[in-house]
Enzyme design. Sequence first.
Site: not given
Ligand SMILES: O=C(O)/C=C/C(=O)CC(=O)CC(=O)O
Ligand code: CA
Ligand code: MG
Length: 411
Positions: A122, A129, A195, A197, A229, A233, A236, A249, A253, A357
């Site tokens: 990914d 973003h 997400e 994508e 995806d 959060r 994460q 994550k 997916t 976001e």
């Molecule tokens: O900026 C971060 O720490 C995390 C970003 C994401 O969670 C996004 C990711 O999975 C990549 C994306 O989908 O653009």
């Molecule tokens: Ca992603």
């Molecule tokens: Mg995923």
Amino acid sequence: MTTASWLDLPADSLFGIHNLPYGVFTTPDDPRPRIGVAVGEQVLNVAAVANTVGVDPELTDLLDATTLNPLLGAGRPVWTQVRALLTEWLTDPAFRSAVEPELTPRQDVSLHLPFQVGDYVDFYASEHHAANLGRLFRPGSEPLTPNWKHLPIGYHGRSGTVVVSGTPVVRPQGQRKAPADAVPNFGPSRRLDIEAEVGFVVGAPTELGDSVPLDGFADHVFGVCLVNDWSARDIQAWEYVPLGPFLGKSFATSVSPWVVPLEALRQARVAPPARDVEPLPYLDDRDAKEPWGLDLSLEVRLNGTVVSRPPFAAMYWTAAQQLTHMTVNGASVRPGDLFASGTVSGPDRGTEGALIELTWNGERPVALPDGTTRSFLEDGDEVTITATAPGPDGSVIGFGEVSGRVLPARG
Ligand SMILES: O=C(O)/C=C/C(=O)CC(=O)CC(=O)O
Ligand SMILES: [Ca+2]
Ligand SMILES: [Mg+2]
């Protein structure tokens, strides 16, 4: 080029004769998975037609399969040959009697994961973003990390948990630690997100040690699907330092069941946004005659209400740059490898590809028509992502949808 089908498809069909996406289907009276091509409101059993009309046995073998993987591995000349056959079958009335019996209404089929997913990567290609997430996850630092405009950042995901659209998503459990908490606690994610994508499906393999130059993209990439995806959060935010996304994550997916062939996206190719940092030569597409920006328009629905319209044309890094970067160290690719673009977020309100976001971390929740609001997903919520692209002669290429409903965490 105007190609009329004897199927007499409406001009605004999202699965018109210029699209012909591939999937894998079963029917209630025939549970064997087989390759189908969507055309109008129907699905064509391609191996059955190949057997009836008699094509090169090697081609029939590739089509008479339970996944797309054998066809993926066959490479660009074969993909072109199969697409030409499909177009001939569906436009030349001489084939009507052989083809018509092999069409099943789409509503009567079950769609399956269309290919066995090899490696899954990914990326993180939307500047909007990446900057938004930087502000939300790393307040007080520069929104973009210093490497962001020099290389397409990515991480390896978990291919075994890539599921087809319609598969329910069980709310993940894990360690959560809010900034104010002294220590983490354990439980179901409270900040489950999406997400939106775009996924790229690799076909022709490379050998270990080789890399794919920018102009080798179409030789190796078969087609395009939609990806959600799902992202927890809270899990994460606590786990990702310093190695990146992991359990936040890897629980699921989702991908759309139809893979749109690259050939169907010829009219959708656009120049990517201007880059303000000069890329290293292996990533430099500024002189490319046909760079791989793609003008796809996405829509994200939450319980049926459109909450966002992310524009794929705004992505900073193209899929060609991503494939080149992913193989520049000599890492090989295999048929069925999947790489996703990263969250598609545009510059404007209402074009963000993730709830974190869109709601700015919950500060401005999304209002739904039933009077409720959402900052993150609740149990029972259903998210559906769709996309379209311009096709030839004013036609529109559809991607179908990737959809999933959230189930409560399992105690
Ligand atoms: O900026 C971060 O720490 C995390 C970003 C994401 O969670 C996004 C990711 O999975 C990549 C994306 O989908 O653009
Ligand atoms: Ca992603
Ligand atoms: Mg995923």
